[in-house]
Each structure stands twice: as structure tokens, then as C-alpha cells.
Design a protein around this motif. Sequence first.
Motif, PDB file in Angstrom:
ATOM      1  N   LEU A   1       0.835  -1.306   0.041  1.00 11.21           N
ATOM      2  CA  LEU A   1      -0.141   0.003  -0.091  1.00 11.21           C
ATOM      3  C   LEU A   1       0.854   1.293   0.107  1.00 11.21           C
ATOM      4  N   SER A   2       0.395   2.350  -0.461  1.00 12.95           N
ATOM      5  CA  SER A   2       1.143   3.521  -0.667  1.00 12.95           C
ATOM      6  C   SER A   2       1.423   4.171   0.774  1.00 12.95           C
ATOM      7  N   ASP A   3       0.889   3.613   1.898  1.00  8.77           N
ATOM      8  CA  ASP A   3       1.400   4.079   3.203  1.00  8.77           C
ATOM      9  C   ASP A   3       2.506   3.473   3.824  1.00  8.77           C
ATOM     10  N   GLY A   4       3.032   2.565   2.931  1.00  8.12           N
ATOM     11  CA  GLY A   4       4.057   1.817   3.297  1.00  8.12           C
ATOM     12  C   GLY A   4       3.845   0.371   3.905  1.00  8.12           C
ATOM     13  N   THR A   5       2.678   0.063   4.293  1.00  7.58           N
ATOM     14  CA  THR A   5       2.195  -1.159   4.838  1.00  7.58           C
ATOM     15  C   THR A   5       1.946  -2.091   3.821  1.00  7.58           C
ATOM     16  N   ARG A   6       2.004  -3.568   4.200  1.00 14.16           N
ATOM     17  CA  ARG A   6       1.606  -4.592   3.587  1.00 14.16           C
ATOM     18  C   ARG A   6       0.499  -5.370   4.048  1.00 14.16           C
ATOM     19  N   VAL A   7      -0.396  -5.800   3.085  1.00  8.61           N
ATOM     20  CA  VAL A   7      -1.397  -6.673   3.648  1.00  8.61           C
ATOM     21  C   VAL A   7      -1.576  -8.030   2.983  1.00  8.61           C
ATOM     22  N   THR A   8      -1.678  -8.906   3.509  1.00  8.88           N
ATOM     23  CA  THR A   8      -2.031 -10.267   3.053  1.00  8.88           C
ATOM     24  C   THR A   8      -3.356 -10.577   3.077  1.00  8.88           C
ATOM     25  N   ALA A   9      -4.041 -11.301   1.806  1.00  8.22           N
ATOM     26  CA  ALA A   9      -5.376 -11.336   1.846  1.00  8.22           C
ATOM     27  C   ALA A   9      -5.347 -12.868   0.930  1.00  8.22           C
ATOM     28  N   ARG A  10      -6.695 -13.415   1.395  1.00  6.79           N
ATOM     29  CA  ARG A  10      -7.097 -14.603   0.315  1.00  6.79           C
ATOM     30  C   ARG A  10      -7.518 -14.337  -0.983  1.00  6.79           C
ATOM     31  N   LEU A  11      -8.201 -12.972  -1.187  1.00  3.24           N
ATOM     32  CA  LEU A  11      -8.655 -12.761  -2.366  1.00  3.24           C
ATOM     33  C   LEU A  11      -8.378 -10.996  -2.520  1.00  3.24           C
ATOM     34  N   VAL A  12      -7.976 -10.815  -3.940  1.00  4.87           N
ATOM     35  CA  VAL A  12      -7.599  -9.457  -3.962  1.00  4.87           C
ATOM     36  C   VAL A  12      -8.841  -9.075  -5.147  1.00  4.87           C
ATOM     37  N   VAL A  13      -9.519  -8.220  -4.717  1.00  7.40           N
ATOM     38  CA  VAL A  13     -10.700  -7.567  -6.054  1.00  7.40           C
ATOM     39  C   VAL A  13     -10.252  -6.331  -6.547  1.00  7.40           C
ATOM     40  N   ALA A  14      -9.781  -6.455  -7.818  1.00  4.16           N
ATOM     41  CA  ALA A  14      -9.488  -5.187  -8.561  1.00  4.16           C
ATOM     42  C   ALA A  14     -10.706  -4.395  -8.846  1.00  4.16           C
ATOM     43  N   ALA A  15     -10.935  -3.274  -8.326  1.00  5.93           N
ATOM     44  CA  ALA A  15     -12.002  -2.350  -8.817  1.00  5.93           C
ATOM     45  C   ALA A  15     -11.311  -1.129  -8.836  1.00  5.93           C
ATOM     46  N   ASP A  16     -10.115  -0.945  -9.547  1.00  5.41           N
ATOM     47  CA  ASP A  16      -9.139   0.316  -9.454  1.00  5.41           C
ATOM     48  C   ASP A  16      -9.208   1.076 -10.934  1.00  5.41           C
ATOM     49  N   GLY A  17     -10.278   0.703 -11.702  1.00  4.29           N
ATOM     50  CA  GLY A  17     -10.519   1.579 -12.946  1.00  4.29           C
ATOM     51  C   GLY A  17      -9.897   0.967 -14.202  1.00  4.29           C
ATOM     52  N   ARG A  18     -10.017   1.428 -15.276  1.00  9.73           N
ATOM     53  CA  ARG A  18      -9.812   1.210 -16.584  1.00  9.73           C
ATOM     54  C   ARG A  18      -8.250   1.130 -16.891  1.00  9.73           C
ATOM     55  N   ASN A  19      -7.528   1.621 -15.815  1.00  6.70           N
ATOM     56  CA  ASN A  19      -6.023   1.780 -15.891  1.00  6.70           C
ATOM     57  C   ASN A  19      -5.406   0.834 -14.644  1.00  6.70           C
ATOM     58  N   SER A  20      -6.424  -0.086 -14.331  1.00  4.28           N
ATOM     59  CA  SER A  20      -6.183  -0.763 -13.051  1.00  4.28           C
ATOM     60  C   SER A  20      -4.605  -1.534 -12.780  1.00  4.28           C
ATOM     61  N   PRO A  21      -4.033  -0.610 -11.659  1.00  4.66           N
ATOM     62  CA  PRO A  21      -2.765  -1.073 -11.291  1.00  4.66           C
ATOM     63  C   PRO A  21      -2.735  -2.537 -11.005  1.00  4.66           C
ATOM     64  N   MET A  22      -3.546  -3.126 -10.307  1.00  2.88           N
ATOM     65  CA  MET A  22      -3.757  -4.603  -9.874  1.00  2.88           C
ATOM     66  C   MET A  22      -3.701  -5.592 -11.272  1.00  2.88           C
ATOM     67  N   ARG A  23      -4.555  -5.035 -11.930  1.00  2.49           N
ATOM     68  CA  ARG A  23      -4.438  -5.819 -13.470  1.00  2.49           C
ATOM     69  C   ARG A  23      -3.332  -5.935 -14.130  1.00  2.49           C
ATOM     70  N   GLN A  24      -2.462  -4.646 -14.088  1.00  4.34           N
ATOM     71  CA  GLN A  24      -1.247  -4.555 -14.799  1.00  4.34           C
ATOM     72  C   GLN A  24      -0.376  -5.377 -14.068  1.00  4.34           C
ATOM     73  N   ALA A  25      -0.439  -5.250 -12.710  1.00  6.82           N
ATOM     74  CA  ALA A  25       0.724  -6.146 -12.052  1.00  6.82           C
ATOM     75  C   ALA A  25       0.426  -7.681 -12.037  1.00  6.82           C
ATOM     76  N   ALA A  26      -0.900  -8.070 -12.551  1.00 10.39           N
ATOM     77  CA  ALA A  26      -1.144  -9.463 -12.781  1.00 10.39           C
ATOM     78  C   ALA A  26      -0.729  -9.938 -14.187  1.00 10.39           C
ATOM     79  N   GLY A  27      -0.525  -8.953 -15.047  1.00  8.76           N
ATOM     80  CA  GLY A  27      -0.308  -9.103 -16.414  1.00  8.76           C
ATOM     81  C   GLY A  27      -1.083  -9.486 -17.421  1.00  8.76           C
ATOM     82  N   ILE A  28      -2.572  -9.026 -16.990  1.00  8.19           N
ATOM     83  CA  ILE A  28      -3.492  -9.303 -17.844  1.00  8.19           C
ATOM     84  C   ILE A  28      -3.831  -8.113 -18.665  1.00  8.19           C
ATOM     85  N   ASP A  29      -3.761  -8.446 -19.915  1.00  9.50           N
ATOM     86  CA  ASP A  29      -3.731  -7.566 -21.132  1.00  9.50           C
ATOM     87  C   ASP A  29      -5.495  -7.099 -21.329  1.00  9.50           C
ATOM     88  N   VAL A  30      -5.659  -5.990 -22.084  1.00 10.41           N
ATOM     89  CA  VAL A  30      -6.927  -5.550 -22.324  1.00 10.41           C
ATOM     90  C   VAL A  30      -6.939  -5.474 -23.990  1.00 10.41           C
TER      91      VAL A  30
END
Length: 399
Positions: free
Chosen positions: A155-184
Motif C-alpha cells: 500500500l502507498s502508506d508503506g504497509t503490506r496486507v495479506t489477503a485470500r482474495l484481491v478484488v481489482a475495482a481500480d478503474g480502466r488503468n487498473s494497477p492490480m490488473r497490470q501487476a497481474a499481467g492481464i492484457d486488455v
Amino acid sequence: MTKPSCDILISGGGIAGLTAAAAFGTAGFDVICVDPAPPVTDRTDAKADMRSTAMLQPARAVLQGAGLWDRLAPHASALQIMRIVDAGGPEPEARLTKEFDASDISEKPFGWNFPNWLLRREIVARLEALATVDFRPGTGTTSLFTREGQARVGLSDGTRVTARLVVAADGRNSPMRQAAGIDVSTTRYGQKALAFTVTHPIPHENVSTEIHRTGGPFTLVPLPDHDAMPASAVVWMDDGPLSQKRFSMETETFEKEMSERSCYLFGPLTLTSHRTIWPIISQKADRMAAERLALIAEAAHVVPPIGAQGLNMSLADTAKLLELATARPEGLGDRAMLDAYHKARHADVSLRVQGIDLLNRASQMRAPALRDARAMGLNALYSLAPVRRTLMQMGLGVK
């Protein structure tokens, strides 16, 4: 002290992400929702989102399950009739009008319209009442690392979070989608859309009106009265340079131009808000999921604002994810769940993106013969009752 782990980390605090947080939190999952920009919940704020969202019939069940419907219902404007007007002649005047009435297929309206800034206000208030949800406005996602058993998100505040599921709802330029290497796949139309609200002397009578003319549709969607006058939310799509010019027009000139473009169906329009503008594209992710990651909303699909499909597709994403998660909680975020999610949503998303692309291209037709063909096509579709009912059911997202 912030939590270092959760069941679900939602990246994105727009309407779709906030609704997903409320839905999963209400279902008992431990949720963290982050967004780098705090939500604007005041209509008078210069950054307020002046668009509106028509929640179609299937969306109501999602909102009820998330504990949101009772909060939203007092602010709803029912959409009983969808009116499509072809104004493609030499002058902006209605030459063909067809109405699709919800009573043909249902006892309920097609849906209910809400201003986007109000949706944000009410959903944030719901999240504040949920002990299961940790909403962190002003914090974004910076990295994603996944393994078979869990995901770790920086996260941008320097913390890290572990999760069982990440839901990317971060827009058409989704950082999470890009990090996962999913093309559009992206289609650009050279259009921009203006969104604003108006009052008018002729009541809308719960009719949503979409006026088609070269460049794109001009859509008026009912809102509750404003200053004792009938009110509507407007989305005006047109060629990019023309939209940009109108965005900067003096109010009096803009009111004259938008009233002419509306064919004066509701009388002269009076601007009651600031104007917002954004580019029109179609976009579809190659996959709806990756390891420990699910894409929803504009991270997964973007469509032009035609037929009230955008956010309703997003809520269908959330509904399917929630169904899979509650059916097998022990498998939250595992490969079987995410494969099932992709299989359930990707084909429907693809069909709707393609269909709205065709409608938008039809709205851009310039040649008189093609404009006439558009009007004839609308008339033919409306005249066939079984086809008309099927189109309405598809528009609602029901089988």
C-alpha cells in the motif's frame, strides 16, 4: 493499528468498489478497501461526479444484500419507460420516437436512477456502520505478489496486507490488473462525454430519454425535483473537440445549445451543476481473474454510457463473486473459485461490450443514407413484439 491481513482486499473506492466492500462485509467477510482519492460526497464540491447511475432490476438484489437499498430508496427516481428518439435529420428534431415500457415484461420499473455523488455518500455511511469493513481513503495499492495460498499487497502508506482474495475495482488503468499481467483490448471512438444536471419545465414522468443524432446520443435520465422543478441527469456524447468546446462555453450559450440538442422535448433546459468530461472507449480484459485476483467493473470492462450497462455489469460481477464465495467460503480466492468466476462472467461481458460498441457506432453515422438506415432499424426492432421484449430483458441482464 491497521490490520495486516484480511479475507478480501478491494483496490478501488469508486461506486463499484465501495458496493463490493459493503456486499462482502455484510456477508461476514473481513474486508479492507483502499483508494488513493477520498470519495467526494457533496454535490456542491467542484470535484463531485455529476453523472448518475440507473440501477436496473437485478442490481436491487445486490444493493439489498449489501444493506444499501433502504438507505438509497428515498432518493430513487423510478425508470418506468425507456424512450429512444432518432433526431438524425438536417435539424435536431425528433423524427422517430419509440418507447419501451417496463410493464411489458415486469411489474417493476426498469430501474432506479441515483446521482453518483449521492451513491458514494450513502455507501460510505454504510461502510462506517460495518465492523467487518476497514475503508482507507487516501491509500492506494502499489504492488501485488501472489502465491497459491494468498496474495500480498503493498500500500502507498508503506504497509503490506495479506489477503485470500484481491478484488481489482481500480478503474480502466487498473494497477492490480497490470501487476497481474492481464492484457486488455481497447477501442477508441474519438468521442468525449459531458455529464451535468438540468431542470426543465416539462415533467419527465419517469421516462428516460435517449436522443440519437450524429456524434452520439444525448440522454436525459430522471432525477428528483430540484428547486421545485423537474430535473434530469444528462450525458451528452459527441466528437471530442466539440465536447471540449462545450465544456468551456459560457453558461447561457451552453444552455441554448443543449436545449436545441434535446429537441426541446422537455422545454428549455437550465444548467444546475458544473460540467464533467471524459473520453469514451470500449475496453475488455482478456481474463476476469488471475492467481488470487478477480477483476470487476472498469478494471474488467469499459463501455460507452448507452443503455445503463456499465455499473450494472459491475454489480453483476460482484454478485457472481459473492455467490461463489458464500457457496464455498473455505475456497475463497482459490483457483477453482476464480476459474468459475471467469467462466461465468467473461462471455456475458464480451457480448455486452460488442453490442454497445455496435450501438455507439450506429449513433456516430454521418451519411444521410446511414442515418436513415439507423431510424429504420429502430422502427423494425420496435415493431416486432417478441424482439422488443427480448431486447428489454437483455438490457436488464435477465434471461
